[in-house]
Design an enzyme around this catalytic site. Structure first.
Site, PDB file in Angstrom:
ATOM      1  N   HIS A 282     -36.568 -29.987  44.922  1.00 16.38           N
ATOM      2  CA  HIS A 282     -36.693 -30.534  43.152  1.00 16.38           C
ATOM      3  C   HIS A 282     -35.376 -30.556  42.698  1.00 16.38           C
ATOM      4  O   HIS A 282     -35.764 -29.656  41.434  1.00 16.38           O
ATOM      5  CB  HIS A 282     -37.402 -29.513  42.698  1.00 16.38           C
ATOM      6  CG  HIS A 282     -38.081 -29.942  41.611  1.00 16.38           C
ATOM      7  ND1 HIS A 282     -37.769 -29.849  40.134  1.00 16.38           N
ATOM      8  CD2 HIS A 282     -39.427 -30.863  40.892  1.00 16.38           C
ATOM      9  CE1 HIS A 282     -38.413 -30.737  39.266  1.00 16.38           C
ATOM     10  NE2 HIS A 282     -39.338 -31.094  39.398  1.00 16.38           N
TER      11      HIS A 282
ATOM     12  N   ASP B   4     -43.145 -36.885  37.613  1.00 18.74           N
ATOM     13  CA  ASP B   4     -42.474 -37.123  39.728  1.00 18.74           C
ATOM     14  C   ASP B   4     -43.072 -36.612  40.310  1.00 18.74           C
ATOM     15  O   ASP B   4     -43.176 -36.187  41.007  1.00 18.74           O
ATOM     16  CB  ASP B   4     -41.095 -36.097  39.135  1.00 18.74           C
ATOM     17  CG  ASP B   4     -41.356 -35.156  38.599  1.00 18.74           C
ATOM     18  OD1 ASP B   4     -41.883 -34.538  37.186  1.00 18.74           O
ATOM     19  OD2 ASP B   4     -39.677 -33.832  38.556  1.00 18.74           O
TER      20      ASP B   4
ATOM     21  N   ASP C  43     -42.961 -26.681  39.741  1.00 21.02           N
ATOM     22  CA  ASP C  43     -42.006 -26.463  38.321  1.00 21.02           C
ATOM     23  C   ASP C  43     -42.523 -25.240  38.081  1.00 21.02           C
ATOM     24  O   ASP C  43     -43.508 -25.223  37.653  1.00 21.02           O
ATOM     25  CB  ASP C  43     -41.840 -28.111  38.143  1.00 21.02           C
ATOM     26  CG  ASP C  43     -41.761 -28.909  38.669  1.00 21.02           C
ATOM     27  OD1 ASP C  43     -41.238 -29.255  39.505  1.00 21.02           O
ATOM     28  OD2 ASP C  43     -41.535 -30.080  37.556  1.00 21.02           O
TER      29      ASP C  43
HETATM   30 ZN   LIG Z   1     -41.379 -31.767  38.335  1.00 18.36          ZN
HETATM   31 ZN   LIG Z   2     -42.942 -30.209  35.397  1.00 20.97          ZN
END
Ligand SMILES: [Zn+2]
Ligand SMILES: [Zn+2]
Length: 303
Positions: A270, A66, A212
């Protein structure tokens, strides 16, 4: 001077109708930087009328799809469009190998100068240093090596106040010294300070992207006092357990990180594809950090 971030996508993991995975375009004084490149990023760039030839630097946080599945397509399209301008891609170990494999089996050769610079997931590093801006990477806490990025404007020499210079008939030979911070003493011994003779320089702005990560104290020093912080907020706090297992952050924790870093403003995104409504994310983050906004795909945020 323009300094803004355009959110091309702010979704995570699996596709959701009308939403795109992570990508953002930073514009600093018409210099364009792409940060992450989820699937469909090149379509989003077309929709926004962005000429990809203007992008010279691409930063990839980590190798979850992603955040980079759109990159092979974008680099290929730049080739098809006859790009000649050099491009530098900054990303984790393995990224170059993955892309080389794509091009090898497609029997296509990238004709423009394409350079890869490996990011370090263990310690902060200066990636780019131009006259106007510097970009640093810093380690985050995710399931695979992952870095955040911080963009800082660089100090500029102040402009002289023309009228004052003329009025005092300051010799040209002394102007550089005044610009560099020096005072001026005239023939009668009167002192005119640097501040009296120059326009104040605008406050330096900065932007940081925490891709992330599990919310953690370890990266606070790298985002300290940032003007605009974009921090992931994949879950609401009711799914904190899930955030801990998957090494992600809740909206509440994103607010706590922004407060600890004394950021000027917080953007969150996100969001996990399980959520349809994002107001609860905003409420949660604002309960600990008031100056929070939700990222909206297709919107620009001034830094
Ligand atoms: Zn991600
Ligand atoms: Zn990730």
């Amino acid at each position: 001077m323009i300094f803004e971030v355009l959110i091309l996508g702010n979704s995570s993991a699996t596709p959701v109708y009308k939403r795109y995975p992570t990508a953002q375009l930073i514009n600093h004084n018409q210099q364009l930087f792409l940060v992450d490149c989820g699937e469909g990023t090149q379509h989003r760039l077309v929709q926004h009328g962005i000429k990809t030839n203007k992008i010279q630097h691409i930063f990839i946080s980590h190798l979850h799809g992603d955040h980079y599945f759109g990159l092979a397509g974008l680099l290929s399209s730049m080739n098809l469009a006859g790009r000649e301008r050099p491009l530098t891609v900054y990303g984790p170990k393995g990224l170059k190998e993955i892309l080389d494999m794509h091009f090898l089996y497609a029997q296509s050769t990238i004709k423009y100068p394409l350079r890869f610079i490996e990011t370090d997931p263990e310690k902060p590093a200066l990636l780019l240093d131009t006259k106007e801006i510097k970009v640093q990477s810093f380690p985050l806490k995710h399931r695979i090596p992952c870095t955040g990025f911080r963009f800082d404007e660089k100090e500029k020499k102040p402009n002289l106040i023309k009228e004052k210079i003329e009025e005092l008939q300051i010799p040209v030979g002394q102007l550089a010294e005044i610009k560099n911070g020096g005072d001026y003493i005239d023939t009668a011994g009167r002192i005119f300070t640097h501040e009296e003779l120059t326009h104040p320089t605008p406050k330096l702005r900065s932007y940081a992207f925490c891709s992330d990560t599990r919310a953690d104290d370890s990266y606070i020093p790298f985002i300290k006092n940032v003007s605009l912080l974009y921090h992931e907020a994949t879950f609401l706090d009711e799914l904190k357990d899930r955030a801990e297992i998957t090494l992600h952050t809740t909206a509440l924790e994103a607010g706590e990180v922004a407060a600890a870093a004394q950021a000027g403003k917080l953007l969150i995104g996100h969001y996990s594809s399980r959520y349809k409504e994002f107001e609860p994310f905003l409420e949660e983050a604002r309960s600990v950090f008031t100056n929070t906004e939700l990222t909206v795909e297709g919107s620009s945020y001034s830094i």
